[in-house]
Scaffold this motif. Structure first.
Motif, mmCIF file in Angstrom:
data_model
loop_
_atom_site.group_PDB
_atom_site.id
_atom_site.type_symbol
_atom_site.label_atom_id
_atom_site.label_comp_id
_atom_site.label_asym_id
_atom_site.label_seq_id
_atom_site.Cartn_x
_atom_site.Cartn_y
_atom_site.Cartn_z
ATOM 1 N N CYS A 160 37.650 32.926 36.332
ATOM 2 C CA CYS A 160 37.399 34.474 36.509
ATOM 3 C C CYS A 160 37.222 34.941 37.902
ATOM 4 C CB CYS A 160 36.157 34.974 35.626
ATOM 5 S SG CYS A 160 35.872 36.553 35.887
ATOM 6 N N GLY A 211 36.278 37.883 38.485
ATOM 7 C CA GLY A 211 35.718 39.004 38.551
ATOM 8 C C GLY A 211 36.116 40.342 38.921
ATOM 9 N N GLY A 224 37.460 42.668 36.773
ATOM 10 C CA GLY A 224 36.845 43.755 35.690
ATOM 11 C C GLY A 224 38.068 44.436 34.949
ATOM 12 N N CYS A 231 39.306 43.650 32.574
ATOM 13 C CA CYS A 231 38.935 43.415 30.884
ATOM 14 C C CYS A 231 38.031 44.509 30.470
ATOM 15 C CB CYS A 231 38.641 41.974 30.761
ATOM 16 S SG CYS A 231 37.097 41.495 31.763
ATOM 17 N N VAL A 274 33.137 37.203 34.101
ATOM 18 C CA VAL A 274 33.085 38.013 32.615
ATOM 19 C C VAL A 274 31.951 37.457 31.736
ATOM 20 C CG1 VAL A 274 34.953 36.375 32.029
ATOM 21 C CG2 VAL A 274 34.927 38.078 30.881
ATOM 22 N N ALA A 314 41.968 33.873 33.251
ATOM 23 C CA ALA A 314 40.793 33.438 32.835
ATOM 24 C C ALA A 314 40.738 33.814 30.999
ATOM 25 C CB ALA A 314 39.393 34.139 33.443
HETATM 26 S S1 SF4 Z 1 37.987 37.607 32.780
HETATM 27 FE FE1 SF4 Z 1 38.017 39.903 33.221
HETATM 28 S S2 SF4 Z 1 36.757 40.040 35.187
HETATM 29 FE FE2 SF4 Z 1 37.362 37.936 34.930
HETATM 30 S S3 SF4 Z 1 39.496 38.106 36.141
HETATM 31 FE FE3 SF4 Z 1 39.947 38.391 34.178
HETATM 32 S S4 SF4 Z 1 40.045 40.421 33.950
HETATM 33 FE FE4 SF4 Z 1 38.756 40.071 35.763
#
Ligand code: SF4
Lengths: 72, 397
Positions: free
Chosen positions: A18, A20, A22, A24, A40, A66
């Motif tokens: 991840c 980060g 955001g 998601c 995440v 991720a």
């Molecule tokens: S898991 Fe969520 S926060 Fe992490 S890279 Fe993927 S979309 Fe971004």
């Protein structure tokens, strides 16, 4: 581990991968969150069927790769 | 040197969209050999899926292996010089080095963190609209609104004195202007670095509550001054040039599509989707960073050897029918966030949540304040620039 129902995929989130971004959280706020480091956090590894489409989108749009869905 | 009468293929535009020859390349062979601004050869990738593939595999498509540009005839950069320019440059690094640097910054750009900035951004937006209104029509939407709003926001967030902006804005414009001789762009780059290095030295002595202060307090021992300066320059540059051009070009796009403008005015809750659609449709960053292949790769029907430079056309990819139906149509009702305007993969724009927030506040506030907003002259496009946009946009209301 057994899933909650036939055909309901579980989400896997790899915090090592991840970055980060955001996306998601923007796509499915009820399922994903970010901790203080921006990484995440899965609020709901077994998302309800109503969230399924948004979860699929979140997985597809995650820039770092991720997120994945594990079909059971 | 390279003929500057027309920009290289990946930077060519036709109004808001990619030039017809760029769209044709996407719909035809997908991947082609082009000549870059430096007069060197590269592969241009145009299809949505291929672009995602390139951006998702930093181990095959390296940012760190791209040689720093040198004025023609200049001796190759010494190791020390390269290291200095590279330090802290997230866009010039690959995992795991990239991951190390990015992880230090992610806490500052979370969705939640951005929400805390919201009231201040509203204040900044309203303050500039007040000033525009007081000044009376006409106004230059770029100089009076689109540029100063993100500029003040990023300066406050980073801890850069806003009074210094004229100097570094002029420098960043020269860095990104591909019509200028390479020597001049390189000189602008050194100036920008010298400015930030000076600033970082002061922050080291007295770290404040802003982002630079946080970096020094929490990571000051792990990061060299050169690395801090590299991170700082990139954030400052990116925070200015992108959102500013989205605000001006996005407003122009809406004015040129009265049906879309009316829809957004009547139903302001559509703003989130509208921002995504404007991002997709405008794709102001032509190509992002070049990559160098680390092995033989297959893209579309092409086999590309190791050590080759690859560029991704973001506007062509974002208007690929494989992404959305009727891709050349601006339709703010769709607003899918799957576009690649912010890039994709590990280098996906760090500031995306901030840029989105600024646009979600600024567009509706502008439209609300001036219900009769209209063009008062010809907007001036800047074509020979790494970031597409407008250098002036006369408006009245
Ligand atoms: S898991 Fe969520 S926060 Fe992490 S890279 Fe993927 S979309 Fe971004």
């Amino acid at each position: 581990m057994s899933g909650p129902g036939a055909g309901t995929p579980r989400i896997r989130a790899d915090r090592e991968v991840c970055i980060g971004a955001g996306l998601c959280v923007m796509t499915a706020e009820d399922v994903f969150d970010q901790d203080d480091d921006g990484l995440v956090v899965l609020l709901e590894p077994d998302p309800p069927p109503a969230a399924r489409e948004r979860v699929r989108q979140a997985v597809r749009n995650c820039p770092s790769g991720a997120l994945s869905l594990v079909e059971e | 040197m390279h003929d500057m009468s027309a920009p290289p293929l990946h930077m060519r535009r036709d109004g808001f969209g990619p030039a017809p020859e760029l769209s044709a390349l996407r719909d035809d062979e997908g991947v082609a050999r082009i000549t870059t601004v430096f007069g060197t050869e590269a592969w241009l990738v145009t299809r949505f899926e291929d672009v995602r593939t390139v951006l998702s595999h930093p181990e095959l498509y390296s940012n760190a292996l791209v040689p720093p540009f040198r004025p023609p005839g200049a001796p190759p950069a010494g190791e020390e010089e390269v290291a200095e320019v590279r330090a802290g440059n997230l866009l010039g690094s690959d995992p795991p080095e990239h991951t190390r640097l990015r992880r230090m910054l992610t806490p500052e750009f979370t969705v939640r963190r951005m929400r805390r900035l919201e009231p201040r951004i509203r204040e900044i937006v309203d303050g500039h609209l007040d000033a525009m209104e007081r000044g009376g029509p006409p106004a230059d939407l770029v100089a009076d609104f689109a540029l100063p709003v993100p500029s003040l926001v990023i300066c406050e967030l980073l801890g850069v004195p806003y009074g210094d902006r004229e100097g570094f804005q002029r420098t960043s414009r020269r860095m990104l202007d591909v019509a200028l001789p390479l020597e001049e762009r390189a000189a602008a780059g050194s100036e920008a670095r010298a400015y930030i290095t000076g600033l970082i030295r002061t922050v080291r002595e007295n770290p404040g509550e802003d982002l630079f202060g946080m970096l020094v307090r929490e990571h000051g021992d792990d990061l060299t001054t050169a690395e801090l300066a590299g991170i700082g320059s990139l954030l400052l540059l990116a925070g200015h040039e992108t959102t500013a051009n989205m605000l001006s070009l996005g407003t122009l796009a809406l004015l040129r599509h009265p049906d879309q403008l009316k829809l957004l005015r009547d139903e302001p809750e559509r703003i989130d989707a509208a921002v995504e659609e404007l991002m997709r449709w405008l794709s102001i960053v032509h190509s992002g960073m070049a990559k160098v292949t680390t092995a033989e790769v297959r893209l579309g029907d092409r086999t590309i050897g190791p050590g080759e430079v690859v560029l991704c056309s973001l506007p062509a990819a974002n208007r690929d029918p494989a992404l959305v139906p009727d891709p050349d149509q601006l339709d703010i009702r769709r607003g899918a966030i799957g576009h690649v305007a912010f890039g994709h993969g590990v280098h996906h724009c760090l500031g995306a949540p901030l840029a989105r927030l600024e646009m979600r506040i600024a567009f509706p506030a502008l439209l609300r304040r001036f219900p009769g907003l209209r063009l008062a002259g010809d907007p001036v496009y800047r074509s020979f620039n790494v970031v597409y946009g407008l250098s002036a946009m006369p408006v009245a209301w």
